[in-house]
Write a protein that holds these residues in place. Sequence first.
Motif, PDB file in Angstrom:
ATOM      1  N   MET A  69       0.827  -1.213   0.000  1.00 38.78           N
ATOM      2  CA  MET A  69       0.000   0.000   0.000  1.00 38.78           C
ATOM      3  C   MET A  69       0.860   1.260   0.000  1.00 38.78           C
ATOM      4  O   MET A  69       0.618   2.205  -0.755  1.00 38.78           O
ATOM      5  CB  MET A  69      -0.913  -0.010   1.242  1.00 38.78           C
ATOM      6  CG  MET A  69      -1.768   1.255   1.378  1.00 38.78           C
ATOM      7  SD  MET A  69      -2.770   1.566  -0.080  1.00 38.78           S
ATOM      8  CE  MET A  69      -3.923   0.204   0.058  1.00 38.78           C
TER       9      MET A  69
ATOM     10  N   SER B   2       2.492   1.652  -3.358  1.00 34.90           N
ATOM     11  CA  SER B   2       1.524   2.089  -4.385  1.00 34.90           C
ATOM     12  C   SER B   2       1.245   3.579  -4.259  1.00 34.90           C
ATOM     13  O   SER B   2       1.185   4.305  -5.263  1.00 34.90           O
ATOM     14  CB  SER B   2       0.216   1.295  -4.230  1.00 34.90           C
ATOM     15  OG  SER B   2       0.447  -0.077  -4.393  1.00 34.90           O
TER      16      SER B   2
ATOM     17  N   VAL C  22      -1.324  -2.017  -6.924  1.00 37.48           N
ATOM     18  CA  VAL C  22      -2.504  -1.888  -6.058  1.00 37.48           C
ATOM     19  C   VAL C  22      -3.122  -3.259  -5.805  1.00 37.48           C
ATOM     20  O   VAL C  22      -3.627  -3.538  -4.708  1.00 37.48           O
ATOM     21  CB  VAL C  22      -3.520  -0.926  -6.702  1.00 37.48           C
ATOM     22  CG1 VAL C  22      -4.819  -0.901  -5.903  1.00 37.48           C
ATOM     23  CG2 VAL C  22      -2.939   0.479  -6.787  1.00 37.48           C
TER      24      VAL C  22
ATOM     25  N   ALA D 228      -1.722  -4.906  -2.968  1.00 37.23           N
ATOM     26  CA  ALA D 228      -2.109  -4.319  -1.685  1.00 37.23           C
ATOM     27  C   ALA D 228      -3.538  -4.648  -1.296  1.00 37.23           C
ATOM     28  O   ALA D 228      -3.919  -4.493  -0.146  1.00 37.23           O
ATOM     29  CB  ALA D 228      -1.928  -2.797  -1.731  1.00 37.23           C
TER      30      ALA D 228
ATOM     31  N   SER E  18      -3.297  -4.972   2.564  1.00 39.14           N
ATOM     32  CA  SER E  18      -4.137  -4.152   3.431  1.00 39.14           C
ATOM     33  C   SER E  18      -5.597  -4.573   3.269  1.00 39.14           C
ATOM     34  O   SER E  18      -6.011  -5.044   2.202  1.00 39.14           O
ATOM     35  CB  SER E  18      -3.981  -2.668   3.075  1.00 39.14           C
ATOM     36  OG  SER E  18      -2.633  -2.285   3.198  1.00 39.14           O
TER      37      SER E  18
END
Length: 328
Positions: free
Chosen positions: A4, A7, A61, A64, A94
């Motif tokens: 995250m 990104s 992304v 993440a 995440s």
Amino acid sequence: MSPMTASLALAVGLAGTAVLGPHLLQRSAPALMRTPRTAVAIVAGGVVAWTAALLALGPMVAWAAAGPALLGGGAGEVCQRCLASANPFSGTASSFALPAVVPIVFAALAALAVAGAVGAELLRRHREGRGAAQWLQVAATPATVGGHRVLVVQDDAPFAWTLPSRHGGVVVSSGAIAALTGSEISAVLAHEHAHLRQGHHAAAALAAGLRRTLGWVPYVRSATEALPHYLEIAADAHAQRVAGTPALASALLALGPPATIAGTPAGRPAMPVLHAAGPERIGRLVGAVTTRGGGVSAATVAGVSVAYGLLGLAILTPYVIAVATGCA
């Protein structure tokens, strides 16, 4: 660094380059004009690297994301296995509600849009070049002028331009041969052959294709607008080395603005032509000798471009390897 955080850092960097890139390119101009072939590599390579990093943002992304899966069953399992195989991070996804497949799909669609635009531009230029080649089969005669193989068009208007080699190469009018001295025609033909040897048609087509889809990005728009000028400067630099600045400058004066050519559908074959005309370049030919500065900005643009290029390779290559190995 978590996926995250990485990104977000990449997204901020891409946005900053998109906004500040035009300013850096403008500040870099004096240094880039002194090394035009390097300038072509920095400007063209930079916009390609930025685009590659933008497309790599989606897979980052996806690494993440730990949201609900959109794909179920076997397809979902394959997707998750490929993501896990390509992900260099371990156990740090995440928990926000974005299915991992969504950024992958957006990145794939964006890549298809960019590839389609570049392909369409190449196809358009190929069709126009083929049309110009058909016209030249009737209107032009192969000849050797000043040691260069060229196509000579019988036309009183002085002009010289270059098509890709497969469509005819260097074209010069009988009016230009009559109007220019030996050193001037040598300068003009050296300029045109530099376009061929240095692959300028491919660079111009690539830039035009990227602008079709990403022209709304200030950095892409600025770079693709600047590139044609650096292509001409690079060809001019070669002509200066071959024939000297005075011969090239006087040839540009004699040729004047791009000429209207009788017999072609639009007055002249508009694309994909690179031509030697343009007396507005004379001031730059002389002024570039004394222009200084811009080195720090040029080095910044080059460094950022290399970073984006390496980052794009580092992110996209694991996906290629994962797919090639069956996401093992």
